[in-house]
Design a protein around this motif. Sequence first.
Motif, short mmCIF file in Angstrom:
data_model
loop_
_atom_site.label_atom_id
_atom_site.label_comp_id
_atom_site.label_asym_id
_atom_site.label_seq_id
_atom_site.Cartn_x
_atom_site.Cartn_y
_atom_site.Cartn_z
N ARG A 1 0.73 -1.19 -0.05
CA ARG A 1 -0.01 -0.03 0.15
C ARG A 1 0.90 1.39 0.09
NH1 ARG A 1 -5.07 -0.53 4.25
NH2 ARG A 1 -5.38 1.73 3.36
N PHE A 2 2.09 1.23 0.90
CA PHE A 2 2.85 2.46 0.99
C PHE A 2 3.58 2.66 -0.60
CE2 PHE A 2 7.33 4.09 1.26
CZ PHE A 2 7.07 5.08 1.90
N ALA A 3 3.89 1.63 -1.38
CA ALA A 3 4.38 1.64 -2.55
C ALA A 3 3.33 2.35 -3.58
CB ALA A 3 4.93 0.56 -3.14
N ALA A 4 2.12 1.83 -3.39
CA ALA A 4 0.99 2.46 -4.35
C ALA A 4 0.89 3.90 -4.12
CB ALA A 4 -0.09 1.75 -3.98
N HIS A 5 0.98 4.53 -3.01
CA HIS A 5 1.11 5.95 -2.74
C HIS A 5 2.51 6.65 -2.92
CE1 HIS A 5 -2.49 4.69 -0.26
NE2 HIS A 5 -2.86 5.93 -0.68
N CYS A 6 3.52 5.85 -3.44
CA CYS A 6 4.68 6.64 -3.99
C CYS A 6 4.84 7.07 -5.31
CB CYS A 6 5.96 5.76 -3.59
SG CYS A 6 6.32 5.45 -1.94
N THR A 7 3.75 8.07 -5.46
CA THR A 7 3.55 8.76 -6.83
C THR A 7 3.43 10.16 -6.38
OG1 THR A 7 1.12 8.90 -6.58
CG2 THR A 7 2.03 6.78 -7.62
N TRP A 8 3.70 11.29 -7.50
CA TRP A 8 3.59 12.39 -7.22
C TRP A 8 2.20 13.13 -6.86
CZ3 TRP A 8 7.66 14.42 -5.29
CH2 TRP A 8 8.77 14.10 -5.95
N GLY A 9 1.24 12.36 -7.48
CA GLY A 9 -0.19 12.92 -6.94
C GLY A 9 -0.42 12.34 -5.72
N ALA A 10 -0.01 11.31 -4.91
CA ALA A 10 -0.15 10.91 -3.58
C ALA A 10 0.49 11.94 -2.70
CB ALA A 10 0.04 9.47 -3.44
N TRP A 11 1.87 12.05 -3.06
CA TRP A 11 2.56 13.26 -2.37
C TRP A 11 2.03 14.36 -2.43
CZ3 TRP A 11 5.33 17.59 -2.89
CH2 TRP A 11 6.25 17.48 -1.94
N GLN A 12 1.60 14.98 -3.27
CA GLN A 12 1.11 16.21 -3.25
C GLN A 12 -0.19 16.27 -2.31
OE1 GLN A 12 0.06 17.12 -7.44
NE2 GLN A 12 1.68 18.84 -7.35
N ARG A 13 -0.83 15.30 -2.18
CA ARG A 13 -2.04 15.20 -1.37
C ARG A 13 -1.49 15.27 0.13
NH1 ARG A 13 -4.18 12.25 -5.73
NH2 ARG A 13 -3.41 10.12 -4.78
N ALA A 14 -0.60 14.37 0.26
CA ALA A 14 -0.07 14.20 1.56
C ALA A 14 0.68 15.54 2.00
CB ALA A 14 0.86 13.10 1.83
N ALA A 15 1.52 16.24 1.10
CA ALA A 15 1.79 17.55 1.53
C ALA A 15 1.08 18.54 1.63
CB ALA A 15 2.91 17.86 0.25
N ARG A 16 -0.06 18.79 1.11
CA ARG A 16 -1.24 19.57 1.32
C ARG A 16 -1.75 19.55 2.62
NH1 ARG A 16 -3.34 19.23 -4.83
NH2 ARG A 16 -1.86 20.65 -5.89
N ALA A 17 -2.10 18.12 3.09
CA ALA A 17 -2.72 17.64 4.24
C ALA A 17 -1.98 17.98 5.54
CB ALA A 17 -3.12 16.45 4.10
N ASN A 18 -0.64 18.06 5.25
CA ASN A 18 0.05 18.26 6.55
C ASN A 18 0.60 19.73 6.58
OD1 ASN A 18 1.27 15.74 7.88
ND2 ASN A 18 1.38 15.26 5.82
N LEU A 19 0.36 20.68 5.44
CA LEU A 19 0.79 21.92 5.73
C LEU A 19 -0.04 22.64 6.82
CD1 LEU A 19 0.81 23.24 2.14
CD2 LEU A 19 2.76 22.92 3.52
N PRO A 20 -1.16 22.63 7.00
CA PRO A 20 -1.87 23.34 8.21
C PRO A 20 -1.16 22.93 9.68
CG PRO A 20 -3.54 22.53 6.72
CD PRO A 20 -2.28 22.09 6.20
N LEU A 21 -0.89 21.66 9.78
CA LEU A 21 -0.22 21.33 11.11
C LEU A 21 1.13 21.99 10.90
CD1 LEU A 21 -0.80 17.37 11.15
CD2 LEU A 21 -2.23 19.38 12.04
N ASN A 22 1.87 21.83 9.79
CA ASN A 22 3.15 22.57 9.91
C ASN A 22 3.12 24.07 10.04
OD1 ASN A 22 4.62 20.04 9.35
ND2 ASN A 22 4.32 20.21 7.27
N ALA A 23 2.15 24.56 9.53
CA ALA A 23 2.06 26.26 9.69
C ALA A 23 1.83 26.64 11.51
CB ALA A 23 1.04 26.59 8.83
N GLU A 24 1.26 25.79 11.99
CA GLU A 24 0.75 26.17 13.16
C GLU A 24 1.68 25.45 14.48
OE1 GLU A 24 -1.09 28.74 13.86
OE2 GLU A 24 -1.32 29.17 11.69
N CYS A 25 2.44 24.41 14.06
CA CYS A 25 2.94 23.74 15.11
C CYS A 25 3.81 24.36 16.17
CB CYS A 25 3.89 22.47 14.50
SG CYS A 25 5.22 23.24 13.46
N LEU A 26 4.99 25.35 15.84
CA LEU A 26 5.52 26.03 16.41
C LEU A 26 4.73 27.07 17.40
CD1 LEU A 26 8.60 27.13 14.37
CD2 LEU A 26 8.32 24.97 15.87
N ALA A 27 3.77 27.48 16.97
CA ALA A 27 2.68 28.46 17.92
C ALA A 27 1.98 27.43 18.98
CB ALA A 27 1.61 28.89 16.88
N ALA A 28 1.86 26.29 18.52
CA ALA A 28 1.42 25.47 19.45
C ALA A 28 2.37 25.03 20.95
CB ALA A 28 0.83 24.06 19.04
#
Length: 420
Positions: free
Chosen positions: A101-128
């Motif tokens: 399953r991990f290998a199936a998600h090693c595509t640029w499309g899946a990576w983009q979705r993961a990157a966008r999903a993590n951005l809000p956490l990264n943007a506010e993590c130091l403030a927390a």
Amino acid sequence: MDEHTRIDGGPRTAVVVGAGIVGLSTAWFLQDHGVEVTVVDRDDVAAGASWGNAGWLSPGLAIPLNEPSVLRYGLRTLLDRDAPLHVPATLDVGLWRFLTRFAAHCTWGAWQRAARANLPLNAECLAAFDVLAAGGVSAPTVSAPITALFTSRGQATGLLRELRRITAEGGEITYRGLSGDEVRDLAPQASPRIGAGVRLEGQRFVDPGAFTRALADSVRERGGTIRTGFDVRDVRPHDHAVTLEARSGELVSASAAVLANGSWLSRLSRRAGVRVPVRAGRGYSFTVPTDRPVPGPVYLPDVRVACTPYRDALRVAGTMEFQGPDAALDHRRIEAIVASARGLLDGVRWDERRDEWVGPRPVTPDGKPLIGATAAPGVYVAGGHGMWGLTQGPITGQLLAEQIVTGKRPEALRPLDPLR
């Protein structure tokens, strides 16, 4: 309204499974909303991945693991026991199913979705982290750039490409390239082999074990209970309450339950309808003395090793080993880290290392953590952050506490739905 529900509709009590950075952060922010919390753990505070990691608070490098190059690298080194990414020979069908399953998600499309999903956490993590400090968590966070070292300018292109991709998705990262001489001025441990570098501003680091213990102390000081040696074997939702049963037969009940037990998450979350698996991607670390003080974190991307100032010495962390979370430490993995980093760093007394450690980091196949409500009433999960549980732990707890108390899911958690 019943005894388990407050007048505003939120829960009066909550039990959190897992006394690591994610579980304790969730407990702390629930307390901020007036919820009475109990934290249970099968071992002790910071007994898992929250103790021996590199201690980086690095939103600039919290990049999803499921990049296509990782798949190519993994296939090339599959049988190499000394490679930074290692899968031991095993008949574990569940592990191979996960890796497929991990290998199936090693595509640029899946990576983009993961990157966008993590951005809000990264943007506010130091403030927390700042909120925790203002609320009485006594362990300090240290602001310091992270300096990545390379033997040539050409080797730096891979990291620069990753950083550009993250900024293209909306991430805010300040970085610049360095010559070899500039690197040695900023990172005195860099060896003469180092010919280039990349410096990321706006990052921080902590002593992760000390910080997690300070967070636990704050939870206790605010009226919370932490019970160690409580190994949960069953989660039973009822009307307006959830009961946890330990292997010893002990019971704990509360209005809501949060499963935040790291690499052991799937054992309990499956009972709550969560089908996204979590597996242990184990990391190793040790501490070594240095001839000169270490001014800040150093990253060796080509060998996937992270180094951090730690108690007047250097903590060295690396590898991603897909192995059972409770498997014994493999000393060959430590030797492999030393062999890969020795020629890149000077003034490090490798043979005097101490505190050798292995810890299981909870990895999902799609590069996105699991944060939110499950199919079982009153049961929530928080986990699957991979290598970035320390960085994203407090913001995870802050957002999940908001959802538990208000019943409204923050927009940042929508792509991290455990039932996806």
